[in-house]
Write an enzyme that holds these catalytic residues in place. Sequence first.
Site, PDB file in Angstrom:
ATOM      1  N   LYS A  10       0.855  -1.216   0.000  1.00  0.00           N
ATOM      2  CA  LYS A  10       0.000   0.000   0.000  1.00  0.00           C
ATOM      3  C   LYS A  10       0.879   1.250   0.000  1.00  0.00           C
ATOM      4  O   LYS A  10       0.816   2.107   0.888  1.00  0.00           O
ATOM      5  CB  LYS A  10      -0.969   0.002   1.174  1.00  0.00           C
ATOM      6  CG  LYS A  10      -2.008  -1.108   1.061  1.00  0.00           C
ATOM      7  CD  LYS A  10      -3.180  -0.917   1.984  1.00  0.00           C
ATOM      8  CE  LYS A  10      -4.213  -2.023   1.796  1.00  0.00           C
ATOM      9  NZ  LYS A  10      -3.756  -3.348   2.236  1.00  0.00           N
ATOM     10  N   ASP A  18       3.822   7.312  -0.574  1.00  0.00           N
ATOM     11  CA  ASP A  18       4.872   8.238  -0.144  1.00  0.00           C
ATOM     12  C   ASP A  18       5.207   9.203  -1.272  1.00  0.00           C
ATOM     13  O   ASP A  18       4.564   9.193  -2.324  1.00  0.00           O
ATOM     14  CB  ASP A  18       6.107   7.423   0.296  1.00  0.00           C
ATOM     15  CG  ASP A  18       6.814   8.060   1.485  1.00  0.00           C
ATOM     16  OD1 ASP A  18       7.099   9.283   1.414  1.00  0.00           O
ATOM     17  OD2 ASP A  18       7.080   7.356   2.474  1.00  0.00           O
ATOM     18  N   PRO A  33       7.306  10.473  -4.448  1.00  0.00           N
ATOM     19  CA  PRO A  33       7.652   9.584  -5.560  1.00  0.00           C
ATOM     20  C   PRO A  33       8.969   8.809  -5.412  1.00  0.00           C
ATOM     21  O   PRO A  33       8.994   7.603  -5.687  1.00  0.00           O
ATOM     22  CB  PRO A  33       7.714  10.539  -6.758  1.00  0.00           C
ATOM     23  CG  PRO A  33       6.760  11.629  -6.400  1.00  0.00           C
ATOM     24  CD  PRO A  33       6.867  11.804  -4.920  1.00  0.00           C
ATOM     25  N   GLN A  81     -14.779 -10.342   6.773  1.00  0.00           N
ATOM     26  CA  GLN A  81     -15.268  -8.943   6.811  1.00  0.00           C
ATOM     27  C   GLN A  81     -16.728  -8.821   6.376  1.00  0.00           C
ATOM     28  O   GLN A  81     -17.283  -7.721   6.315  1.00  0.00           O
ATOM     29  CB  GLN A  81     -14.395  -8.035   5.935  1.00  0.00           C
ATOM     30  CG  GLN A  81     -12.959  -7.892   6.425  1.00  0.00           C
ATOM     31  CD  GLN A  81     -12.143  -6.945   5.544  1.00  0.00           C
ATOM     32  OE1 GLN A  81     -12.627  -5.894   5.129  1.00  0.00           O
ATOM     33  NE2 GLN A  81     -10.909  -7.328   5.262  1.00  0.00           N
TER      34      GLN A  81
HETATM   35  P1  BMP Z   1      -9.212 -11.009   5.408  1.00  0.00           P
HETATM   36  O1  BMP Z   1      -9.805 -11.808   4.248  1.00  0.00           O
HETATM   37  O2  BMP Z   1      -8.592 -11.863   6.455  1.00  0.00           O
HETATM   38  O3  BMP Z   1     -10.166 -10.001   5.935  1.00  0.00           O
HETATM   39  O4  BMP Z   1      -7.946 -10.195   4.820  1.00  0.00           O
HETATM   40  C1  BMP Z   1      -8.102  -9.216   3.838  1.00  0.00           C
HETATM   41  C2  BMP Z   1      -6.778  -8.831   3.230  1.00  0.00           C
HETATM   42  O5  BMP Z   1      -7.032  -7.868   2.223  1.00  0.00           O
HETATM   43  C3  BMP Z   1      -5.770  -8.217   4.189  1.00  0.00           C
HETATM   44  O6  BMP Z   1      -4.475  -8.595   3.742  1.00  0.00           O
HETATM   45  C4  BMP Z   1      -5.970  -6.726   3.993  1.00  0.00           C
HETATM   46  O7  BMP Z   1      -4.795  -5.974   4.175  1.00  0.00           O
HETATM   47  C5  BMP Z   1      -6.374  -6.640   2.522  1.00  0.00           C
HETATM   48  N1  BMP Z   1      -7.258  -5.502   2.202  1.00  0.00           N
HETATM   49  C6  BMP Z   1      -8.511  -5.379   2.783  1.00  0.00           C
HETATM   50  O8  BMP Z   1      -8.928  -6.175   3.619  1.00  0.00           O
HETATM   51  N2  BMP Z   1      -9.297  -4.318   2.399  1.00  0.00           N
HETATM   52  C7  BMP Z   1      -8.897  -3.373   1.511  1.00  0.00           C
HETATM   53  O9  BMP Z   1      -9.642  -2.471   1.208  1.00  0.00           O
HETATM   54  C8  BMP Z   1      -7.619  -3.508   0.942  1.00  0.00           C
HETATM   55  C9  BMP Z   1      -6.822  -4.581   1.294  1.00  0.00           C
HETATM   56  O10 BMP Z   1      -5.632  -4.708   0.737  1.00  0.00           O
END
Ligand code: BMP
Length: 212
Positions: free
Chosen positions: A58, A61, A63, A170
């Site tokens: 992600k 910063d 460039p 999530q």
């Molecule tokens: P999980 O399926 O355990 O929730 O993990 C989600 C992964 O996706 C994590 O590595 C997180 O950093 C990444 N991620 C996210 O969950 N939401 C975003 O909007 C962007 C992501 O990179």
Amino acid sequence: MQRKTGIVVALDVDDTSIAAKIAEWVDAIKVNYPLVLSKGISVIRELAAYKPVIADFKIADVPHISAKIAELAFKNGAKAVITHGFTGSDSVKAVLKVASQFDGEVYVVSELSSEGGKEFMTGVSEKIVEMAKKLGCSGIIAPATRPERIKKLREIAGNMQILSPGVGAQGGKAVEAIRAGADFIIVGRSIYEGDAVKNAKALAEQLREVLK
Ligand code: BMP
């Protein structure tokens, strides 16, 4: 990125032995800071033996620093990096320039899948996606927790790829994310917590029909 199963595993655990076991069911492995800070950057090359690795740093910063971070990822075996876009186009351009030297790909975060993603990012994500497209990025990251946003951002993204995190733990649904316009889902805990092979296989089976 080449799609077979439509699944990118987010390997946010120290047990990297999972990669070999589930390689058959995923198209790519995403590594994030927890794993790289714990195991060292050599973990990218170790995992690249199984599937293309996306370095989810992600990047956000100025460039010349964004370029250095991207270079370290690609030099150590990453096929793709994830960068932020709210930094403005100069930083994204710097990352793209490095990627082109490694035949690498660049994905840009639109808005985070978490609740907080709505506070500031939803308001600017359309512009970020427009910029990503204009600059020639490979794709964007868009939230499976809000399929209506994937749909909206797909209209702007055109044929850029959409990678969608937020499935399972999530609350997002794999099939809904793909139907809304995602090309891949990104899944961490719902694969690596419990029986990873069983979980990855079940997800791949869920997606098989919808990806036809
Ligand atoms: P999980 O399926 O355990 O929730 O993990 C989600 C992964 O996706 C994590 O590595 C997180 O950093 C990444 N991620 C996210 O969950 N939401 C975003 O909007 C962007 C992501 O990179």
